[in-house]
Motif scaffolding. Structure first.
Motif, PDB file in Angstrom:
ATOM      1  N   PRO A  89       5.388  11.510   5.279  1.00  0.00           N
ATOM      2  CA  PRO A  89       4.823  11.132   3.975  1.00  0.00           C
ATOM      3  C   PRO A  89       3.937   9.895   4.115  1.00  0.00           C
ATOM      4  CG  PRO A  89       7.164  10.572   4.082  1.00  0.00           C
ATOM      5  CD  PRO A  89       6.836  11.328   5.340  1.00  0.00           C
ATOM      6  N   LEU A  90       2.925   9.821   3.282  1.00  0.00           N
ATOM      7  CA  LEU A  90       2.024   8.670   3.285  1.00  0.00           C
ATOM      8  C   LEU A  90       2.618   7.624   2.350  1.00  0.00           C
ATOM      9  CD1 LEU A  90      -1.314  10.680   2.997  1.00  0.00           C
ATOM     10  CD2 LEU A  90      -0.122   9.939   5.071  1.00  0.00           C
ATOM     11  N   THR A  91       3.304   6.660   2.930  1.00  0.00           N
ATOM     12  CA  THR A  91       4.020   5.669   2.121  1.00  0.00           C
ATOM     13  C   THR A  91       3.520   4.250   2.323  1.00  0.00           C
ATOM     14  OG1 THR A  91       5.710   5.420   3.846  1.00  0.00           O
ATOM     15  CG2 THR A  91       6.152   7.046   2.109  1.00  0.00           C
ATOM     16  N   GLU A  92       2.760   4.022   3.388  1.00  0.00           N
ATOM     17  CA  GLU A  92       2.264   2.683   3.678  1.00  0.00           C
ATOM     18  C   GLU A  92       0.748   2.724   3.790  1.00  0.00           C
ATOM     19  OE1 GLU A  92       4.061   1.107   7.206  1.00  0.00           O
ATOM     20  OE2 GLU A  92       6.053   1.838   6.657  1.00  0.00           O
ATOM     21  N   LEU A  93       0.122   1.585   3.599  1.00  0.00           N
ATOM     22  CA  LEU A  93      -1.331   1.513   3.675  1.00  0.00           C
ATOM     23  C   LEU A  93      -1.833   2.029   5.016  1.00  0.00           C
ATOM     24  CD1 LEU A  93      -3.993   0.726   2.366  1.00  0.00           C
ATOM     25  CD2 LEU A  93      -3.645  -1.610   3.221  1.00  0.00           C
ATOM     26  N   ARG A  94      -1.132   1.690   6.100  1.00  0.00           N
ATOM     27  CA  ARG A  94      -1.583   2.150   7.423  1.00  0.00           C
ATOM     28  C   ARG A  94      -1.517   3.666   7.527  1.00  0.00           C
ATOM     29  NH1 ARG A  94       0.904   3.785  11.677  1.00  0.00           N
ATOM     30  NH2 ARG A  94      -0.732   2.856  12.936  1.00  0.00           N
ATOM     31  N   HIS A  95      -0.572   4.312   6.835  1.00  0.00           N
ATOM     32  CA  HIS A  95      -0.496   5.769   6.865  1.00  0.00           C
ATOM     33  C   HIS A  95      -1.750   6.380   6.239  1.00  0.00           C
ATOM     34  CE1 HIS A  95       4.194   5.426   6.755  1.00  0.00           C
ATOM     35  NE2 HIS A  95       3.684   5.065   7.918  1.00  0.00           N
ATOM     36  N   PHE A  96      -2.205   5.789   5.128  1.00  0.00           N
ATOM     37  CA  PHE A  96      -3.421   6.287   4.481  1.00  0.00           C
ATOM     38  C   PHE A  96      -4.635   6.069   5.391  1.00  0.00           C
ATOM     39  CE2 PHE A  96      -0.747   5.633   0.694  1.00  0.00           C
ATOM     40  CZ  PHE A  96      -0.877   6.890   0.110  1.00  0.00           C
ATOM     41  N   LYS A  97      -4.687   4.922   6.043  1.00  0.00           N
ATOM     42  CA  LYS A  97      -5.805   4.658   6.943  1.00  0.00           C
ATOM     43  C   LYS A  97      -5.833   5.661   8.085  1.00  0.00           C
ATOM     44  CE  LYS A  97      -6.392  -0.265   5.979  1.00  0.00           C
ATOM     45  NZ  LYS A  97      -6.338  -1.625   6.508  1.00  0.00           N
ATOM     46  N   ARG A  98      -4.655   5.996   8.600  1.00  0.00           N
ATOM     47  CA  ARG A  98      -4.579   6.970   9.697  1.00  0.00           C
ATOM     48  C   ARG A  98      -4.909   8.390   9.237  1.00  0.00           C
ATOM     49  NH1 ARG A  98      -5.257   7.856  13.426  1.00  0.00           N
ATOM     50  NH2 ARG A  98      -3.471   8.817  14.416  1.00  0.00           N
ATOM     51  N   ALA A  99      -4.803   8.640   7.927  1.00  0.00           N
ATOM     52  CA  ALA A  99      -5.053   9.979   7.393  1.00  0.00           C
ATOM     53  C   ALA A  99      -6.522  10.210   7.040  1.00  0.00           C
ATOM     54  CB  ALA A  99      -4.179  10.219   6.166  1.00  0.00           C
ATOM     55  N   ARG A 100      -7.376   9.213   7.314  1.00  0.00           N
ATOM     56  CA  ARG A 100      -8.805   9.407   7.025  1.00  0.00           C
ATOM     57  C   ARG A 100      -9.327  10.639   7.745  1.00  0.00           C
ATOM     58  NH1 ARG A 100     -11.316   4.556   9.234  1.00  0.00           N
ATOM     59  NH2 ARG A 100      -9.392   4.553  10.398  1.00  0.00           N
ATOM     60  N   THR A 101     -10.189  11.371   7.085  1.00  0.00           N
ATOM     61  CA  THR A 101     -10.813  12.636   7.496  1.00  0.00           C
ATOM     62  C   THR A 101      -9.911  13.844   7.260  1.00  0.00           C
ATOM     63  OG1 THR A 101     -10.186  12.819   9.849  1.00  0.00           O
ATOM     64  CG2 THR A 101     -12.121  11.437   9.313  1.00  0.00           C
ATOM     65  N   ARG A 102      -8.692  13.636   6.800  1.00  0.00           N
ATOM     66  CA  ARG A 102      -7.754  14.735   6.575  1.00  0.00           C
ATOM     67  C   ARG A 102      -7.684  15.096   5.095  1.00  0.00           C
ATOM     68  NH1 ARG A 102      -4.150  15.263  10.869  1.00  0.00           N
ATOM     69  NH2 ARG A 102      -3.869  17.295   9.920  1.00  0.00           N
ATOM     70  N   MET A 103      -7.292  16.339   4.812  1.00  0.00           N
ATOM     71  CA  MET A 103      -7.038  16.773   3.437  1.00  0.00           C
ATOM     72  C   MET A 103      -5.693  16.191   3.015  1.00  0.00           C
ATOM     73  SD  MET A 103      -9.556  18.540   2.269  1.00  0.00           S
ATOM     74  CE  MET A 103      -8.849  19.338   0.840  1.00  0.00           C
ATOM     75  N   VAL A 104      -5.648  15.599   1.822  1.00  0.00           N
ATOM     76  CA  VAL A 104      -4.412  14.994   1.337  1.00  0.00           C
ATOM     77  C   VAL A 104      -4.118  15.461  -0.091  1.00  0.00           C
ATOM     78  CG1 VAL A 104      -4.633  12.924   2.774  1.00  0.00           C
ATOM     79  CG2 VAL A 104      -5.592  12.920   0.462  1.00  0.00           C
ATOM     80  N   THR A 105      -2.845  15.435  -0.430  1.00  0.00           N
ATOM     81  CA  THR A 105      -2.409  15.648  -1.803  1.00  0.00           C
ATOM     82  C   THR A 105      -1.690  14.385  -2.236  1.00  0.00           C
ATOM     83  OG1 THR A 105      -2.137  18.023  -1.466  1.00  0.00           O
ATOM     84  CG2 THR A 105      -0.962  17.053  -3.326  1.00  0.00           C
ATOM     85  N   LEU A 106      -2.092  13.858  -3.382  1.00  0.00           N
ATOM     86  CA  LEU A 106      -1.539  12.606  -3.891  1.00  0.00           C
ATOM     87  C   LEU A 106      -0.872  12.846  -5.238  1.00  0.00           C
ATOM     88  CD1 LEU A 106      -4.728  10.443  -3.233  1.00  0.00           C
ATOM     89  CD2 LEU A 106      -2.769  10.736  -1.692  1.00  0.00           C
ATOM     90  N   LYS A 107       0.347  12.362  -5.395  1.00  0.00           N
ATOM     91  CA  LYS A 107       1.014  12.388  -6.697  1.00  0.00           C
ATOM     92  C   LYS A 107       0.834  10.995  -7.292  1.00  0.00           C
ATOM     93  CE  LYS A 107       5.302  13.300  -9.081  1.00  0.00           C
ATOM     94  NZ  LYS A 107       6.737  13.582  -8.965  1.00  0.00           N
ATOM     95  N   LEU A 108       0.310  10.949  -8.510  1.00  0.00           N
ATOM     96  CA  LEU A 108      -0.037   9.670  -9.126  1.00  0.00           C
ATOM     97  C   LEU A 108       1.004   9.220 -10.134  1.00  0.00           C
ATOM     98  CD1 LEU A 108      -3.848  10.375  -9.626  1.00  0.00           C
ATOM     99  CD2 LEU A 108      -2.663   9.443  -7.632  1.00  0.00           C
TER     100      LEU A 108
END
Length: 197
Positions: A89-108
């Protein structure tokens, strides 16, 4: 984190850092008469893409040697070294940075969902902002949960590129007697000190 996991982190941290990687997670658990040490490593925040098997193999050997030398795990142990999978799961800022260029689903936080390719993570005066491919900007503070979506097309493209590269380097050898040995498994497992195998 257990005291033993803390000790392992202290030993393997410098090895991982020297390899230019990020130490994501360490766990050490007892399994019968031996311990299982699990180490998860990743590329640094600013890198895009996945950790290749050669780099993972190199850092695995360094970690194993450091643990054996410093003797922080008593008795026999099995060492498992891996990278975070797309299921993380993308739970930390670094996880989001590492996920650049990937398709993501975000629950707001308002209960809605946002989907798209994550193109950038910007540091804003009010906090970090995620930029999706349609130019939507979503503050990280508004995300309650995020995940990377597996893209079958990207997997097929990666496999085609690998097959092409292997074909060129092997002279297009397709001899049926070839055992085709090899693995694309990002997890390395090796016996530690005093472990037979």
């Amino acid at each position: 984190m257990t005291q033993q996991a803390d000790a392992v982190r202290g030993v393997v941290g410098p090895v991982v850092e020297a390899a230019g990687l990020y130490l994501e997670e360490v766990s050490a658990t007892r399994a019968g008469s031996k311990s299982v040490v699990r180490v998860t490593v990743d590329l640094p925040d600013d890198a895009v893409g996945s950790l290749d098997s050669d780099a993972l193999g190199d850092v695995s050997r360094g970690i194993s040697a450091a643990l054996d030398t410093d003797d922080v795990v008593a008795g026999a142990y099995t060492l498992e070294i891996s990278t975070p999978g797309t299921s993380r799961p993308l739970t930390e800022l670094r996880h989001f940075k590492r996920a650049r260029t990937r398709m993501v689903t975000l629950k707001l936080t308002d209960g809605s969902r946002a989907e798209g390719r994550l193109t950038d993570v910007l540091d804003d005066a009010d906090g970090a902002v995620l930029v999706l491919d349609d130019d939507r900007r979503i503050p990280v503070a508004d995300v309650t949960r995020g995940k990377v979506e597996v893209e079958l097309r990207r997997l097929e493209d990666a496999q085609d590129a690998e097959d092409s590269e292997l074909g060129e380097s092997a002279g297009e050898d397709t001899d049926e007697d070839s055992d085709g040995a090899g693995t694309d498994n990002p997890t390395g497992s090796r016996p530690g000190r005093n472990e037979e195998g």
